[in-house]
Write a protein that holds these residues in place. Structure first.
Motif, PDB file in Angstrom:
ATOM      1  N   ILE A   1       0.853  -1.202   0.000  1.00  0.00           N
ATOM      2  CA  ILE A   1       0.000   0.000   0.000  1.00  0.00           C
ATOM      3  C   ILE A   1       0.885   1.247   0.000  1.00  0.00           C
ATOM      4  CG2 ILE A   1      -1.691   1.346   1.293  1.00  0.00           C
ATOM      5  CD1 ILE A   1      -2.750  -1.307   2.411  1.00  0.00           C
ATOM      6  N   PHE A   2       1.912   1.241   0.840  1.00  0.00           N
ATOM      7  CA  PHE A   2       2.799   2.393   0.942  1.00  0.00           C
ATOM      8  C   PHE A   2       3.539   2.626  -0.378  1.00  0.00           C
ATOM      9  CE2 PHE A   2       6.832   4.478   1.944  1.00  0.00           C
ATOM     10  CZ  PHE A   2       6.373   5.603   2.597  1.00  0.00           C
ATOM     11  N   VAL A   3       4.056   1.587  -0.980  1.00  0.00           N
ATOM     12  CA  VAL A   3       4.795   1.722  -2.239  1.00  0.00           C
ATOM     13  C   VAL A   3       3.865   2.189  -3.354  1.00  0.00           C
ATOM     14  CG1 VAL A   3       6.067   0.459  -4.025  1.00  0.00           C
ATOM     15  CG2 VAL A   3       6.639   0.126  -1.621  1.00  0.00           C
ATOM     16  N   ARG A   4       2.657   1.622  -3.454  1.00  0.00           N
ATOM     17  CA  ARG A   4       1.697   2.044  -4.483  1.00  0.00           C
ATOM     18  C   ARG A   4       1.325   3.519  -4.297  1.00  0.00           C
ATOM     19  NH1 ARG A   4      -1.202  -1.582  -7.527  1.00  0.00           N
ATOM     20  NH2 ARG A   4      -0.789  -3.764  -7.107  1.00  0.00           N
ATOM     21  N   GLY A   5       1.019   3.887  -3.085  1.00  0.00           N
ATOM     22  CA  GLY A   5       0.655   5.278  -2.800  1.00  0.00           C
ATOM     23  C   GLY A   5       1.792   6.231  -3.091  1.00  0.00           C
TER      24      GLY A   5
ATOM     25  N   THR B   1       2.461   6.463  -6.988  1.00  0.00           N
ATOM     26  CA  THR B   1       1.393   7.204  -7.667  1.00  0.00           C
ATOM     27  C   THR B   1       1.474   8.683  -7.338  1.00  0.00           C
ATOM     28  OG1 THR B   1       0.004   5.250  -7.623  1.00  0.00           O
ATOM     29  CG2 THR B   1      -1.091   7.358  -8.015  1.00  0.00           C
ATOM     30  N   TYR B   2       1.691   9.022  -6.062  1.00  0.00           N
ATOM     31  CA  TYR B   2       1.768  10.428  -5.668  1.00  0.00           C
ATOM     32  C   TYR B   2       2.929  11.118  -6.376  1.00  0.00           C
ATOM     33  CZ  TYR B   2       2.078  14.675  -2.967  1.00  0.00           C
ATOM     34  OH  TYR B   2       2.125  15.991  -2.613  1.00  0.00           O
ATOM     35  N   ILE B   3       4.097  10.499  -6.355  1.00  0.00           N
ATOM     36  CA  ILE B   3       5.279  11.112  -6.956  1.00  0.00           C
ATOM     37  C   ILE B   3       5.105  11.251  -8.473  1.00  0.00           C
ATOM     38  CG2 ILE B   3       7.752  10.782  -7.387  1.00  0.00           C
ATOM     39  CD1 ILE B   3       7.817   9.534  -4.492  1.00  0.00           C
ATOM     40  N   ALA B   4       4.538  10.249  -9.112  1.00  0.00           N
ATOM     41  CA  ALA B   4       4.316  10.315 -10.568  1.00  0.00           C
ATOM     42  C   ALA B   4       3.326  11.428 -10.910  1.00  0.00           C
ATOM     43  CB  ALA B   4       3.813   8.973 -11.089  1.00  0.00           C
ATOM     44  N   LEU B   5       2.223  11.525 -10.173  1.00  0.00           N
ATOM     45  CA  LEU B   5       1.234  12.577 -10.446  1.00  0.00           C
ATOM     46  C   LEU B   5       1.801  13.959 -10.152  1.00  0.00           C
ATOM     47  CD1 LEU B   5      -2.080  10.942  -9.172  1.00  0.00           C
ATOM     48  CD2 LEU B   5      -1.411  11.401 -11.531  1.00  0.00           C
ATOM     49  N   LEU B   6       2.602  14.074  -9.092  1.00  0.00           N
ATOM     50  CA  LEU B   6       3.243  15.351  -8.782  1.00  0.00           C
ATOM     51  C   LEU B   6       4.133  15.789  -9.941  1.00  0.00           C
ATOM     52  CD1 LEU B   6       3.944  17.621  -6.734  1.00  0.00           C
ATOM     53  CD2 LEU B   6       5.798  16.149  -5.947  1.00  0.00           C
TER      54      LEU B   6
ATOM     55  N   ILE C   1      -0.326   9.284   1.145  1.00  0.00           N
ATOM     56  CA  ILE C   1      -0.403  10.453   0.268  1.00  0.00           C
ATOM     57  C   ILE C   1      -0.188  11.741   1.066  1.00  0.00           C
ATOM     58  CG2 ILE C   1      -1.978  11.799  -1.194  1.00  0.00           C
ATOM     59  CD1 ILE C   1      -3.063   9.008  -2.124  1.00  0.00           C
ATOM     60  N   LEU C   2      -0.808  11.829   2.244  1.00  0.00           N
ATOM     61  CA  LEU C   2      -0.604  13.007   3.097  1.00  0.00           C
ATOM     62  C   LEU C   2       0.848  13.100   3.560  1.00  0.00           C
ATOM     63  CD1 LEU C   2      -3.886  12.961   5.207  1.00  0.00           C
ATOM     64  CD2 LEU C   2      -3.292  14.503   3.333  1.00  0.00           C
ATOM     65  N   PHE C   3       1.444  11.963   3.877  1.00  0.00           N
ATOM     66  CA  PHE C   3       2.845  11.908   4.281  1.00  0.00           C
ATOM     67  C   PHE C   3       3.730  12.525   3.203  1.00  0.00           C
ATOM     68  CE2 PHE C   3       6.830   9.517   3.685  1.00  0.00           C
ATOM     69  CZ  PHE C   3       7.513   9.876   4.845  1.00  0.00           C
ATOM     70  N   TRP C   4       3.567  12.088   1.952  1.00  0.00           N
ATOM     71  CA  TRP C   4       4.410  12.605   0.878  1.00  0.00           C
ATOM     72  C   TRP C   4       4.147  14.080   0.619  1.00  0.00           C
ATOM     73  CZ3 TRP C   4       8.778  10.754  -0.053  1.00  0.00           C
ATOM     74  CH2 TRP C   4       9.018   9.390   0.056  1.00  0.00           C
ATOM     75  N   SER C   5       2.915  14.511   0.777  1.00  0.00           N
ATOM     76  CA  SER C   5       2.589  15.924   0.607  1.00  0.00           C
ATOM     77  C   SER C   5       3.369  16.769   1.614  1.00  0.00           C
ATOM     78  CB  SER C   5       1.091  16.139   0.767  1.00  0.00           C
ATOM     79  OG  SER C   5       0.777  17.497   0.649  1.00  0.00           O
TER      80      SER C   5
END
Length: 174
Positions: free
Chosen positions: A17-21, A24-29, A79-83
């Motif tokens: 879950i962590f790797v997928r999230g 995806t977050y980094i790619a969309l960013l 996602i919030l973590f990466w933000s």
């Protein structure tokens, strides 16, 4: 009781879950950073549709076979973590911040359009003039500087240093 347990039990491994999230977050960013500021400001109906479609397309990569509330909570937390991480990196190290976050771009200087920025942002002079009118400016010659901001909105510094109107709020007295 077993139904309640399955509602909250992880259905896929926490690391997945962590790797997928994260991916995806980094790619969309990265993709959103590349498309330019113009797409970020004031959302119209087609923009909302685009956001919904991107979210739906990203959902498959995000959740895989996830089915529990806990899976979703972990994903949202990721996602919030990466933000927060990217905001902290941008704040702490300005060079990284310039890669992650957009900076204002000069659209008009001393009444003259910056054609290179207009091309980069895929904006026409007519579109900029429309935004100027929303600020109460009829002629680009009245503008000392106009910027397209990171949120897609246009800010203006008038030559007479007077305050432009606030966009969307015309100065009307009855």
């Amino acid at each position: 009781m077993s139904t309640l347990h399955s509602l909250f039990a992880l259905s896929i491994p926490l690391l997945e879950i962590f790797v997928r999230g994260s991916a995806t977050y980094i790619a969309l960013l990265a993709m959103m950073r590349v498309i330019g500021r113009r797409e970020a400001g004031g959302l119209g109906i087609t923009d909302v549709l685009l956001v919904v479609l991107v979210a739906q397309a990203a959902a498959v990569g995000l959740h895989g076979q996830a089915s529990s509330v806990t899976d979703g909570a972990v994903l949202v937390g990721t996602i919030l973590f990466w933000s927060v991480v990217f905001d902290a990196l941008a704040y702490r190290w300005p060079r990284i911040g310039r890669l992650i976050k957009s900076e204002p771009r000069l659209l008009i200087r001393n009444g003259e359009y910056n054609l290179q920025v207009l091309r980069r942002e895929l904006m026409t002079r007519e579109e900029v003039q429309s935004q100027l009118r929303l600020h109460g400016v009829d002629d680009p010659a009245e503008v000392e500087r106009a910027y397209i901001e990171p949120n897609g909105l246009i800010s203006i510094v008038r030559r007479d240093h007077g305050e432009p109107d606030e966009p969307g709020r015309p100065d009307v007295t009855l």
